[in-house]
Structures are given as C-alpha cells and as structure tokens.
Design an enzyme around this catalytic site. Structure first.
Site, PDB file in Angstrom:
ATOM      1  N   SER A 109      21.533 -40.643 -20.148  1.00 39.26           N
ATOM      2  CA  SER A 109      22.828 -41.332 -20.068  1.00 39.26           C
ATOM      3  C   SER A 109      23.536 -41.337 -21.427  1.00 39.26           C
ATOM      4  O   SER A 109      22.906 -41.243 -22.479  1.00 39.26           O
ATOM      5  CB  SER A 109      22.635 -42.778 -19.616  1.00 39.26           C
ATOM      6  OG  SER A 109      22.018 -42.832 -18.358  1.00 39.26           O
TER       7      SER A 109
HETATM    8  N1  SAH Z   1      17.541 -44.065 -17.637  1.00 39.12           N
HETATM    9  C1  SAH Z   1      17.608 -42.632 -17.812  1.00 39.12           C
HETATM   10  C2  SAH Z   1      18.789 -42.040 -17.065  1.00 39.12           C
HETATM   11  C3  SAH Z   1      18.321 -40.979 -16.163  1.00 39.12           C
HETATM   12  S1  SAH Z   1      19.423 -40.381 -14.953  1.00 39.12           S
HETATM   13  C4  SAH Z   1      17.611 -42.248 -19.284  1.00 39.12           C
HETATM   14  O1  SAH Z   1      17.712 -43.131 -20.123  1.00 39.12           O
HETATM   15  O2  SAH Z   1      17.477 -41.058 -19.587  1.00 39.12           O
HETATM   16  C5  SAH Z   1      18.788 -41.198 -13.492  1.00 39.12           C
HETATM   17  C6  SAH Z   1      17.338 -40.958 -13.144  1.00 39.12           C
HETATM   18  O3  SAH Z   1      17.083 -41.638 -11.912  1.00 39.12           O
HETATM   19  C7  SAH Z   1      16.932 -39.507 -12.898  1.00 39.12           C
HETATM   20  O4  SAH Z   1      15.837 -39.184 -13.712  1.00 39.12           O
HETATM   21  C8  SAH Z   1      16.544 -39.474 -11.416  1.00 39.12           C
HETATM   22  O5  SAH Z   1      15.492 -38.570 -11.111  1.00 39.12           O
HETATM   23  C9  SAH Z   1      16.133 -40.906 -11.183  1.00 39.12           C
HETATM   24  N2  SAH Z   1      16.184 -41.357  -9.787  1.00 39.12           N
HETATM   25  C10 SAH Z   1      17.094 -41.069  -8.827  1.00 39.12           C
HETATM   26  N3  SAH Z   1      16.786 -41.692  -7.677  1.00 39.12           N
HETATM   27  C11 SAH Z   1      15.648 -42.413  -7.902  1.00 39.12           C
HETATM   28  C12 SAH Z   1      14.825 -43.256  -7.108  1.00 39.12           C
HETATM   29  N4  SAH Z   1      15.107 -43.512  -5.834  1.00 39.12           N
HETATM   30  N5  SAH Z   1      13.740 -43.804  -7.684  1.00 39.12           N
HETATM   31  C13 SAH Z   1      13.432 -43.577  -8.991  1.00 39.12           C
HETATM   32  N6  SAH Z   1      14.167 -42.778  -9.798  1.00 39.12           N
HETATM   33  C14 SAH Z   1      15.264 -42.202  -9.265  1.00 39.12           C
END
Ligand code: SAH
Length: 217
Positions: free
Chosen positions: A67
């Site tokens: 993000s």
């Molecule tokens: N917090 C992260 C942002 C990652 S983007 C950071 O700091 O880098 C969002 C993430 O959510 C992705 O890695 C994606 O695989 C995950 N995601 C999407 N749906 C999900 C679910 N149902 N359960 C767990 N993770 C999920």
C-alpha cells in the site's frame, strides 16, 4: 527491530517521506514516528527498491501491492493504536503495514490468503527482527476465531460488504477500519458499542486490491 541493511541514505529518504505525508494531512505523532522507523525498502522487490520512499503503492508479486505510505498512515491513524492493543490485520501482503502497527506497540495478528506471499513475508519479518507480529494463512473474511476478540481490526483489501465474521470478532468498545466498495472504496470505521450495536463513520475514497475469498497458492 534489528536490521543491518538500513543505511543513513535510507533514513534520510524516510525522513523526507514522513514530511511528505505530514504535508498531506497525517498529524498523528505515533503514526509518523512508526513510518519513520520501518525500512520500507526491505519490503519491496529488488527492482523497485530505489522507489521505496516515494509515496506510492507498488507491485510485490502474486498480483498484489504494498500500500501507499499515505494510505498506511491514514488507516493506522483511524485505528487509534495504543501500545499493547491487540490488532487483527486482514491482508498481510508485504508485511509493511504489520510492521508499522508493530512499531506503534500493537500486538499484531495478520492473515493472508496467498500461501507464497504468507511464507515470503514470514521469512522477511523474522529476518528483520519483528517479534510481536504473528502471521496466519487463511481467509480473512473469517478472521481468527481462536484468537478473538480483537480490540482493533484493520482490513487492507477492498471489501464488497463488511464481513460479518469479522464484526463478531471485534471486542466491545473496539474499532474496525475497512475500505468498502467494488470499483473504489470508501474508508469506513466501525465502533462496536455493545453486543448488538455498531456505529459507523466514513472517511473518503481510496483504491485497494479486492478482498477475495478462500486461500490459494
Ligand atoms: N497490508 C499489505 C497490503 C497488501 S494488499 C501491505 O502492507 O503490504 C492486500 C492483501 O490482501 C493482498 O496480499 C491479498 O492477497 C490479501 N487478501 C485479499 N483477500 C484476502 C482474504 N480474504 N484474506 C486474507 N488476505 C486477503
């Protein structure tokens, strides 16, 4: 945090990033200090390291993104993190947001649905030395029943609807921050007032990768 790969140059770039997001309206001292401490360049793929301290989201593999620092700071501020507070993060991704929460003193439980990403981030966090972060492989829509209730829940992927499985794992008096919407998302903060009552506030529009269902390789 113990880390050998963090230079004065990185720290300088990080201080500039902190000033930039402060200018964009982030005022929470705890959040700014945490952003100033987390070595974001270690959370990104090599080819993007030189861009690590720009206020932008970047690809981290498996079609996912780390993000934008402003968004991480904004969500962390809304979450009102106090030292010792128990936080569930949905969407571990690179682990950057989890590291920011950890620097703010939270006890972090973070869940990711992509097995390879979950494993890669686990290795990284161990290597850097973050100890108060526990990672789980699973579908974040269901939360982590064994570790509930949580005083704070932070969802870092865009949800079509607020998952009911998460609402029931929020402690009474607790806060959940979740981007809700399909094409773009409205930042929503939910406070649990009692067993049955929830209060909701909204905080502008953002763009997140979607919150999906189930787990995958
Ligand atoms: N917090 C992260 C942002 C990652 S983007 C950071 O700091 O880098 C969002 C993430 O959510 C992705 O890695 C994606 O695989 C995950 N995601 C999407 N749906 C999900 C679910 N149902 N359960 C767990 N993770 C999920």
């Amino acid at each position: 945090m113990i880390n050998v790969n963090d230079s004065f140059r990185h720290k300088g770039l990080r201080n500039r990033l902190v000033l930039e997001i402060e200018k964009k309206g982030i005022t929470d001292k705890g959040v700014l200090e945490a952003i100033g401490r987390v070595p974001r360049h270690l959370f990104m793929d090599n080819s993007f390291v030189h861009l690590a301290y720009q206020d932008q989201a970047f690809p981290i593999g498996q079609g996912q993104t780390i993000s934008q620092p402003y968004t991480v700071a904004f969500q962390s501020g809304l979450l009102d993190v106090q030292p010792g507070v128990k936080v569930l993060e949905v969407g571990t991704g690179s682990g950057y947001q989890a590291a920011v929460l950890s620097e703010m003193g939270a006890e972090v439980f973070s869940i990711e649905r992509q097995k390879r990403l979950h494993e890669k981030t686990g290795r990284l966090l161990k290597e850097i030395g973050y100890k108060n972060i526990r990672l789980f492989l699973g579908d974040g829509n269901e939360g982590l029943a064994d570790n509930a209730p949580f005083e704070r829940i932070l969802v870092t992927a865009g949800a079509e609807l607020v998952p009911s499985g998460l609402l029931v794992q929020l402690a009474i008096g607790g806060l959940m921050v979740i981007p809700v919407g399909i094409k773009s998302q409205t930042m929503v903060r939910i406070k649990r007032l009692s067993e049955e009552e929830f209060e909701q506030e909204t905080f502008g529009d953002f763009a997140f990768v979607p919150l999906l269902k189930g787990i995958t390789e």
